[in-house]
Enzyme design. Structure first.
Site, mmCIF file in Angstrom:
data_model
loop_
_atom_site.group_PDB
_atom_site.id
_atom_site.type_symbol
_atom_site.label_atom_id
_atom_site.label_comp_id
_atom_site.label_asym_id
_atom_site.label_seq_id
_atom_site.Cartn_x
_atom_site.Cartn_y
_atom_site.Cartn_z
ATOM 1 N N TRP A 156 -9.398 -25.438 -15.846
ATOM 2 C CA TRP A 156 -10.239 -24.272 -15.566
ATOM 3 C C TRP A 156 -9.446 -23.045 -15.146
ATOM 4 O O TRP A 156 -9.984 -21.955 -15.099
ATOM 5 C CB TRP A 156 -11.224 -24.622 -14.427
ATOM 6 N N ASN A 157 -8.145 -23.201 -14.787
ATOM 7 C CA ASN A 157 -7.472 -22.057 -14.138
ATOM 8 C C ASN A 157 -7.102 -20.931 -15.095
ATOM 9 O O ASN A 157 -6.974 -19.782 -14.673
ATOM 10 C CB ASN A 157 -6.267 -22.511 -13.297
ATOM 11 N N PRO A 181 -13.031 -28.186 -23.456
ATOM 12 C CA PRO A 181 -12.680 -27.311 -22.334
ATOM 13 C C PRO A 181 -13.107 -27.918 -21.013
ATOM 14 O O PRO A 181 -13.936 -28.826 -20.980
ATOM 15 C CB PRO A 181 -13.472 -26.032 -22.625
ATOM 16 N N GLY A 234 -3.023 -30.009 -17.347
ATOM 17 C CA GLY A 234 -3.786 -30.459 -16.176
ATOM 18 C C GLY A 234 -2.862 -31.204 -15.235
ATOM 19 O O GLY A 234 -1.647 -30.978 -15.236
ATOM 20 N N SER A 235 -3.446 -32.104 -14.468
ATOM 21 C CA SER A 235 -2.660 -32.790 -13.445
ATOM 22 C C SER A 235 -1.779 -33.888 -14.048
ATOM 23 O O SER A 235 -2.087 -34.456 -15.103
ATOM 24 C CB SER A 235 -3.604 -33.414 -12.415
ATOM 25 N N GLU A 256 1.337 -30.456 -20.354
ATOM 26 C CA GLU A 256 1.727 -29.411 -19.393
ATOM 27 C C GLU A 256 1.096 -29.808 -18.072
ATOM 28 O O GLU A 256 -0.102 -29.626 -17.866
ATOM 29 C CB GLU A 256 1.161 -28.048 -19.833
ATOM 30 N N LEU A 257 1.913 -30.349 -17.160
ATOM 31 C CA LEU A 257 1.331 -30.988 -15.968
ATOM 32 C C LEU A 257 1.633 -30.197 -14.704
ATOM 33 O O LEU A 257 1.944 -29.020 -14.761
ATOM 34 C CB LEU A 257 1.836 -32.433 -15.899
ATOM 35 N N CYS A 290 -0.014 -23.491 -12.223
ATOM 36 C CA CYS A 290 0.989 -24.546 -12.098
ATOM 37 C C CYS A 290 2.389 -23.965 -11.941
ATOM 38 O O CYS A 290 3.323 -24.680 -11.626
ATOM 39 C CB CYS A 290 0.907 -25.508 -13.269
ATOM 40 N N GLU A 387 1.363 -29.953 -4.669
ATOM 41 C CA GLU A 387 0.971 -28.629 -5.136
ATOM 42 C C GLU A 387 -0.261 -28.195 -4.332
ATOM 43 O O GLU A 387 -1.293 -28.844 -4.390
ATOM 44 C CB GLU A 387 0.619 -28.777 -6.621
HETATM 45 P P1 ADP Z 1 -7.389 -29.862 -12.539
HETATM 46 O O1 ADP Z 1 -8.853 -30.069 -12.528
HETATM 47 O O2 ADP Z 1 -6.762 -29.923 -11.210
HETATM 48 O O3 ADP Z 1 -6.973 -28.720 -13.373
HETATM 49 P P2 ADP Z 1 -7.269 -32.332 -13.984
HETATM 50 O O4 ADP Z 1 -6.085 -33.024 -14.533
HETATM 51 O O5 ADP Z 1 -8.142 -33.102 -13.060
HETATM 52 O O6 ADP Z 1 -6.683 -31.052 -13.287
HETATM 53 O O7 ADP Z 1 -8.191 -31.762 -15.143
HETATM 54 C C1 ADP Z 1 -7.704 -31.100 -16.269
HETATM 55 C C2 ADP Z 1 -8.659 -31.329 -17.416
HETATM 56 O O8 ADP Z 1 -8.683 -32.709 -17.727
HETATM 57 C C3 ADP Z 1 -10.097 -30.958 -17.088
HETATM 58 O O9 ADP Z 1 -10.721 -30.443 -18.248
HETATM 59 C C4 ADP Z 1 -10.726 -32.285 -16.718
HETATM 60 O O10 ADP Z 1 -12.106 -32.319 -16.942
HETATM 61 C C5 ADP Z 1 -10.011 -33.213 -17.673
HETATM 62 N N1 ADP Z 1 -9.954 -34.617 -17.233
HETATM 63 C C6 ADP Z 1 -9.962 -35.101 -15.978
HETATM 64 N N2 ADP Z 1 -9.872 -36.453 -15.987
HETATM 65 C C7 ADP Z 1 -9.789 -36.829 -17.278
HETATM 66 C C8 ADP Z 1 -9.673 -38.088 -17.962
HETATM 67 N N3 ADP Z 1 -9.602 -39.251 -17.298
HETATM 68 N N4 ADP Z 1 -9.628 -38.065 -19.307
HETATM 69 C C9 ADP Z 1 -9.662 -36.919 -19.997
HETATM 70 N N5 ADP Z 1 -9.784 -35.717 -19.425
HETATM 71 C C10 ADP Z 1 -9.838 -35.652 -18.075
#
Ligand code: ADP
Length: 485
Positions: A156-157, A181, A234-235, A256-257, A290, A387
């Site tokens: 979302w960021n 998304p 994401g994470s 990209e973590l 990030c 973080e």
């Molecule tokens: P953050 O929300 O801190 O940016 P996340 O890694 O939790 O980081 O989320 C990044 C994206 O991955 C979001 O779109 C989220 O909905 C999605 N997401 C979270 N968990 C899963 C999963 N187990 N499988 C696929 N997508 C996921």
């Protein structure tokens, strides 16, 4: 209050799957984090919908991949132009759904569009190779070809740019694309879909599947054999899950973590420049990127020159609704984000850190948090290990170059780093020793379409942007010819 837009057609509340606009049997709310108001309701799509998007992308890929890169590029450049023409509306939608200041949102739209342009141009230079053979009757030729259907999962960021950085190289190289998304920010993605359709991107080439079932929708993208590549931002925790899920099909992956960026100020630095850079690297997007400076290391001799200046400049940043003029710090995205920031600050204070400014929620309520500067921060505090993703700057004092290099590298992450010095020898020594993918030297602003963005260690694999970014969406095929002489 309804969102003020020039073109209300851009506030699209239907998903875009396999070339069709789809209502959902169920819907979910998109909330403005600054006001807590519902902006729109968007369809809850299911793994079966992801499957139909993938089927369409698979079928469409043959024709899309057969176009010349110049023809694909022309369509992508139309899309980019439409993004720029509608930048103000796209920025307002973005600020409404995730809270960043409008000026930053405008910057994100221009930044996102620049990746579409860059890759539209770059794909025309996806050169293969002719290699001198070891035998005279042989010829060795290397082709670059699109990997096929790409599945994308984004956070979302940066609701526009994180998608743009992936869809640009994917479509330019001849891949087709299924995007899931973030459930927090589907509206920016759907606005991109509206413009993609207007630009003439053919049916099925691009789908946007909205929904809150992150696991279910993601699992389909990772395990459907028609998808040849998954690209994720994401994470690290979720990145690991996706990597495991992609293992069966040996899918290509870009990840990209998370990051834990050090920001190092040496005693010969230009202090004003370092303060300015630290403000940018720390507070952009309220600290929710990030590559945000997460740990600020200041050499002992200049601590008293740097810290009060930086704290005063931090305290002067205006906290507020991103739509209001002059806002520098918007709300944190949700209550969970706020709780993490509060936890990190409390943990640091309990363990002996001292506040120079901030350290509490803003009087505006909601998820607004004051820009915060802490000194006397030491190893063992959560704020250095994780973080924070918020407007909090922990300052750690150091004495020698070797000490700060060891401290900076003492993390599982390796995305961005920053350092300030005017000494050339020191510049090279530190730049070569830091374990990370991106370094800002005497600057806090590092992202651009022309340069490779990506991490080392647990911060990920692959690069976005630059000439390297296209390779992540292409296969290398080698032709060995016996020409019979
Ligand atoms: P953050 O929300 O801190 O940016 P996340 O890694 O939790 O980081 O989320 C990044 C994206 O991955 C979001 O779109 C989220 O909905 C999605 N997401 C979270 N968990 C899963 C999963 N187990 N499988 C696929 N997508 C996921």
């Amino acid at each position: 209050m309804p969102l003020q837009l020039n073109d209300h057609g851009l506030l699209e509340c239907r998903a875009f799957v396999a070339g069709r606009w789809r209502e959902g049997v169920r819907t979910f709310a998109v909330i403005n984090p600054a006001t807590n108001e519902e902006i729109a309701r968007v369809p809850e799509m299911t793994p079966a919908d992801v499957r139909s998007a993938i089927d369409a992308a698979y079928l469409a890929q043959k024709a899309w991949g057969s176009l010349s890169s110049k023809e694909r590029g022309a369509i992508l450049l139309r899309w980019q132009a439409l993004m720029l023409e509608n930048a103000e509306d796209l920025a307002r939608i973005l600020t409404a759904e995730m809270g960043k200041p409008l000026a930053e949102a405008r910057g994100e739209i221009v930044y996102g569009a620049s990746f579409i342009q860059w890759f539209a141009e770059e794909a025309r230079r996806a050169y293969g190779d002719v290699i001198p053979p070891p035998q005279s009757d042989r010829r060795i030729i290397v082709l670059k070809q699109p990997v096929g259907v790409v599945g994308s999962i984004t956070p979302w960021n940066f609701p526009n740019a994180m998608i743009a950085r992936k869809v640009g190289p994917a479509l330019a190289s001849g891949c087709t694309f299924v995007s899931r998304p973030s459930e927090k920010t589907p509206l920016s993605a759907l606005a991109m879909a509206v413009l993609a359709e207007r630009a003439g991107i053919p049916e099925g080439v691009l789908s946007f599947v909205t929904g809150t079932d992150a696991e279910g929708l993601g699992l389909e993208l990772c395990t459907n054999p028609k998808v040849r590549k998954v690209t994720f931002t994401g994470s690290t925790e979720v990145g690991r899950i996706l990597w495991r899920q992609c293992a069966h099909d040996i899918k290509k992956l870009s990840l990209e973590l998370g990051g834990n960026a050090p920001f190092i100020v040496f005693d010969d630095a230009d202090i004003d420049k370092a303060v300015e850079g630290a403000l940018i690297a720390k507070y952009r997007n309220s600290g929710q990127t990030c590559v945000c400076a997460n740990r600020i290391y200041v050499q002992r001799g200049i601590l008293d020159a740097f810290a009060p200046k930086f704290a005063a400049a931090s305290a002067a940043l205006k906290v507020g609704d991103g739509m209001a003029p002059g806002t520098a710090i918007g709300p944190l995205v949700d209550a969970q984000g706020l709780a993490k920031v509060e936890d990190h600050v409390e943990d640091a204070l309990v363990k002996g850190a001292r506040l120079l400014t901030g350290g509490r929620r803003s009087s505006l309520g909601g998820t607004f948090y004051e820009p915060t500067v802490l000194v006397d921060v030491k190893s063992g505090m959560k704020i250095l290990a994780e973080e924070t993703f918020g407007p909090v700057a922990p300052i750690v004092v150091f004495d020698s170059i070797d000490e700060v290099i060891a401290l900076a590298n003492d993390t599982e992450f390796g995305l961005a780093s920053y350092f300030y010095t005017r000494d050339l020898r020191r510049t090279w020594k530190v730049a070569e020793a830091l374990e990370c993918g991106i370094i800002g030297i005497n600057t806090g602003l590092i992202s651009t379409a022309e340069a490779p963005f990506g991490g080392t260690k647990s911060s990920g694999i692959g690069r976005e942007g630059s000439k390297y970014g296209l390779d992540d969406y292409m296969e290398t095929k080698y032709l060995c010819m016996d020409i019979g002489v």
